[in-house]
Each structure stands twice: as C-alpha cells, then as structure tokens.
Motif scaffolding. Structure first.
Motif, mmCIF file in Angstrom:
data_model
loop_
_atom_site.group_PDB
_atom_site.id
_atom_site.type_symbol
_atom_site.label_atom_id
_atom_site.label_comp_id
_atom_site.label_asym_id
_atom_site.label_seq_id
_atom_site.Cartn_x
_atom_site.Cartn_y
_atom_site.Cartn_z
ATOM 1 N N ALA A 17 0.672 -1.041 -0.291
ATOM 2 C CA ALA A 17 -0.261 0.026 -0.065
ATOM 3 C C ALA A 17 1.201 1.259 -0.015
ATOM 4 O O ALA A 17 0.348 2.194 0.115
ATOM 5 C CB ALA A 17 -0.865 -0.157 1.324
ATOM 6 N N LYS A 18 1.934 1.547 -0.114
ATOM 7 C CA LYS A 18 3.158 2.418 0.502
ATOM 8 C C LYS A 18 2.078 3.247 1.483
ATOM 9 O O LYS A 18 3.009 4.215 1.355
ATOM 10 C CB LYS A 18 3.055 2.718 -1.199
ATOM 11 N N ASP A 19 2.179 2.589 2.619
ATOM 12 C CA ASP A 19 2.490 3.187 3.657
ATOM 13 C C ASP A 19 3.317 3.613 3.979
ATOM 14 O O ASP A 19 3.745 2.388 5.181
ATOM 15 C CB ASP A 19 0.968 2.222 4.185
ATOM 16 N N LYS A 20 3.520 4.662 4.365
ATOM 17 C CA LYS A 20 5.556 4.948 5.267
ATOM 18 C C LYS A 20 5.952 4.396 6.265
ATOM 19 O O LYS A 20 6.227 3.764 7.312
ATOM 20 C CB LYS A 20 5.889 6.063 4.281
ATOM 21 N N VAL A 21 4.244 5.569 6.899
ATOM 22 C CA VAL A 21 4.021 5.469 8.128
ATOM 23 C C VAL A 21 3.602 3.994 9.438
ATOM 24 O O VAL A 21 4.559 3.945 10.419
ATOM 25 C CB VAL A 21 3.028 6.225 9.108
ATOM 26 N N THR A 22 3.330 3.114 8.843
ATOM 27 C CA THR A 22 2.323 2.241 8.783
ATOM 28 C C THR A 22 3.666 0.987 8.448
ATOM 29 O O THR A 22 4.101 0.456 10.165
ATOM 30 C CB THR A 22 1.435 1.747 8.515
ATOM 31 N N LEU A 23 4.762 0.962 7.448
ATOM 32 C CA LEU A 23 5.192 0.210 7.771
ATOM 33 C C LEU A 23 6.149 0.627 8.836
ATOM 34 O O LEU A 23 7.969 -0.246 9.497
ATOM 35 C CB LEU A 23 6.159 0.259 6.201
ATOM 36 N N GLY A 24 7.129 2.017 8.899
ATOM 37 C CA GLY A 24 7.937 2.555 9.255
ATOM 38 C C GLY A 24 7.473 1.855 11.482
ATOM 39 O O GLY A 24 9.280 1.247 11.782
ATOM 40 N N VAL A 25 6.792 1.509 11.604
ATOM 41 C CA VAL A 25 6.339 1.674 13.009
ATOM 42 C C VAL A 25 6.087 -0.094 13.551
ATOM 43 O O VAL A 25 6.852 -0.432 14.239
ATOM 44 C CB VAL A 25 4.499 1.949 13.791
ATOM 45 N N VAL A 26 6.061 -0.636 11.602
ATOM 46 C CA VAL A 26 5.410 -2.568 11.738
ATOM 47 C C VAL A 26 7.219 -2.309 12.316
ATOM 48 O O VAL A 26 7.224 -3.656 13.212
ATOM 49 C CB VAL A 26 5.135 -2.421 11.156
ATOM 50 N N ARG A 27 7.406 -1.912 11.719
ATOM 51 C CA ARG A 27 9.287 -2.573 11.183
ATOM 52 C C ARG A 27 9.914 -2.378 12.626
ATOM 53 O O ARG A 27 11.141 -2.825 13.389
ATOM 54 C CB ARG A 27 9.938 -1.720 10.155
ATOM 55 N N MET A 28 9.682 -0.945 13.370
ATOM 56 C CA MET A 28 10.178 -0.950 14.865
ATOM 57 C C MET A 28 9.679 -1.732 15.892
ATOM 58 O O MET A 28 10.822 -2.099 16.375
ATOM 59 C CB MET A 28 10.272 0.464 14.676
ATOM 60 N N VAL A 29 8.520 -1.965 15.246
ATOM 61 C CA VAL A 29 7.581 -2.734 16.594
ATOM 62 C C VAL A 29 7.873 -4.364 16.396
ATOM 63 O O VAL A 29 8.558 -5.567 17.637
ATOM 64 C CB VAL A 29 6.253 -2.982 17.224
ATOM 65 N N LYS A 30 8.617 -4.613 15.595
ATOM 66 C CA LYS A 30 9.004 -5.994 15.240
ATOM 67 C C LYS A 30 10.109 -6.445 15.179
ATOM 68 O O LYS A 30 10.554 -7.271 16.517
ATOM 69 C CB LYS A 30 8.637 -6.226 13.637
ATOM 70 N N ALA A 31 11.283 -5.203 15.258
ATOM 71 C CA ALA A 31 12.305 -5.350 15.293
ATOM 72 C C ALA A 31 12.733 -5.283 17.518
ATOM 73 O O ALA A 31 13.363 -6.255 17.775
ATOM 74 C CB ALA A 31 13.613 -4.240 15.144
ATOM 75 N N SER A 32 11.536 -4.774 17.887
ATOM 76 C CA SER A 32 11.604 -5.114 19.291
ATOM 77 C C SER A 32 11.318 -6.044 19.873
ATOM 78 O O SER A 32 11.921 -6.668 20.760
ATOM 79 C CB SER A 32 10.458 -3.873 19.862
ATOM 80 N N VAL A 33 10.351 -6.740 19.323
ATOM 81 C CA VAL A 33 9.630 -7.875 20.025
ATOM 82 C C VAL A 33 11.074 -9.193 19.457
ATOM 83 O O VAL A 33 11.334 -10.354 20.245
ATOM 84 C CB VAL A 33 8.513 -8.530 18.599
ATOM 85 N N SER A 34 11.315 -9.339 17.961
ATOM 86 C CA SER A 34 13.050 -10.257 17.547
ATOM 87 C C SER A 34 13.771 -9.501 18.474
ATOM 88 O O SER A 34 14.170 -10.596 19.681
ATOM 89 C CB SER A 34 12.995 -9.656 16.495
ATOM 90 N N ASN A 35 13.807 -8.397 19.115
ATOM 91 C CA ASN A 35 15.351 -8.398 20.038
ATOM 92 C C ASN A 35 14.939 -8.798 21.548
ATOM 93 O O ASN A 35 15.814 -9.085 22.653
ATOM 94 C CB ASN A 35 15.316 -7.014 20.376
ATOM 95 N N GLU A 36 13.642 -8.814 22.333
ATOM 96 C CA GLU A 36 12.880 -9.504 23.501
ATOM 97 C C GLU A 36 13.032 -10.822 23.519
ATOM 98 O O GLU A 36 13.330 -11.168 24.422
ATOM 99 C CB GLU A 36 11.930 -8.735 23.902
#
Length: 147
Positions: A17-36
């Motif tokens: 969908a080329k939704d940059k806001v959602t993509l940025g947040v989802v990537r950040m949260v995914k990284a946080s979950v993976s790091n945890e």
C-alpha cells in the motif's frame, strides 16, 4: 497468529500500500519483539508481547508530550500517527468508569483506607489492568479514592 506473524503480514500489506508510517512503526515494533525474544531466549508469551508493545507506546506518548511542550505540532502530529498504528496491536483500553470500578473493587479487596495503603492497592491492581489502562489514570484514580 503470534504477534510476530501479524507484524510480518502487516509489514507486507504496508509495503504493497506504500504506507510509510505503518511500515516504519511495524518494522520498529517487529525489531523490538525480535530483540526481546533474543534477550529472553524463547518465544514470547502474550504478556511479554504486551510488555514490548506497552513500552513502545509509552515511548511515543512521552515523545509526543515533549513535542507539544516545545510547540512542535508538526512533529507531535507525526508521532500521533505512529500511536494510532500501535493501538491496532494493543488490547482495548478500559474506559475511565471501568477503571474507577476496578479500583474500588481492589481497594475493598485489600482493605485499604488511607493514602498509606497506596502501594498495597497499586500492587494488587496493576496486574489486573496491565496494558488495558493508562498507568497515570490508574494512579490518580487510586489517589483520589483513597484521599
């Protein structure tokens, strides 16, 4: 579906969908979950996932408040967009009336009668409302009902 699977799916949708806001947040949260997950050495439980999401939400709320204090409405609006995306993954928040009801119930359970019992009430109450209610709202409600 686990949170990581949901995030991966949503990341693909946001890319399409080329939704940059959602993509940025989802990537950040995914990284946080993976790091945890790496830090703990096992797949996260629902409570651990909620703790990661709550931490991400708290960071953004504090960031938005600091931007508002600095009269940076443009940046505060951007952060609000990120908060809106994060809310999709959080459990439904309790209303103020629901918080008051559960606080009254907990005060009765622990037999609290004064502000000296604040710690006892908060200790019993926070596991019940974790992730479902704002900690500041809970704290001020307990203080007003004990006062």
């Amino acid at each position: 579906m686990s949170l990581l699977e949901q995030l991966t799916s949503d990341m693909k949708e946001a890319m399409k969908a080329k939704d940059k806001v959602t993509l940025g947040v989802v990537r950040m949260v995914k990284a946080s979950v993976s790091n945890e997950q790496i830090k703990l050495g096992h797949d996260l439980t629902a409570d651990e996932e909620l703790a990661v999401l709550s931490r991400e939400m708290k960071q953004r709320v504090e960031e938005m408040e600091s931007y508002k204090d600095a009269d940076r409405a443009d940046l505060a609006e951007e952060i609000q967009g990120q908060i809106d995306v994060l809310k999709r993954y959080m459990p439904a928040q309790m209303s103020e009336d629901e918080v008051v009801a559960i606080v009254k119930e907990t005060i009765a359970e622990v037999g609290a009668s004064s502000k000296a019992d604040l710690g006892k009430v908060m200790g019993a109450l926070m596991p019940k409302v974790k992730g479902k209610a704002d900690g500041k709202l809970v704290n001020t409600t307990v203080q007003s009902l004990l006062g």
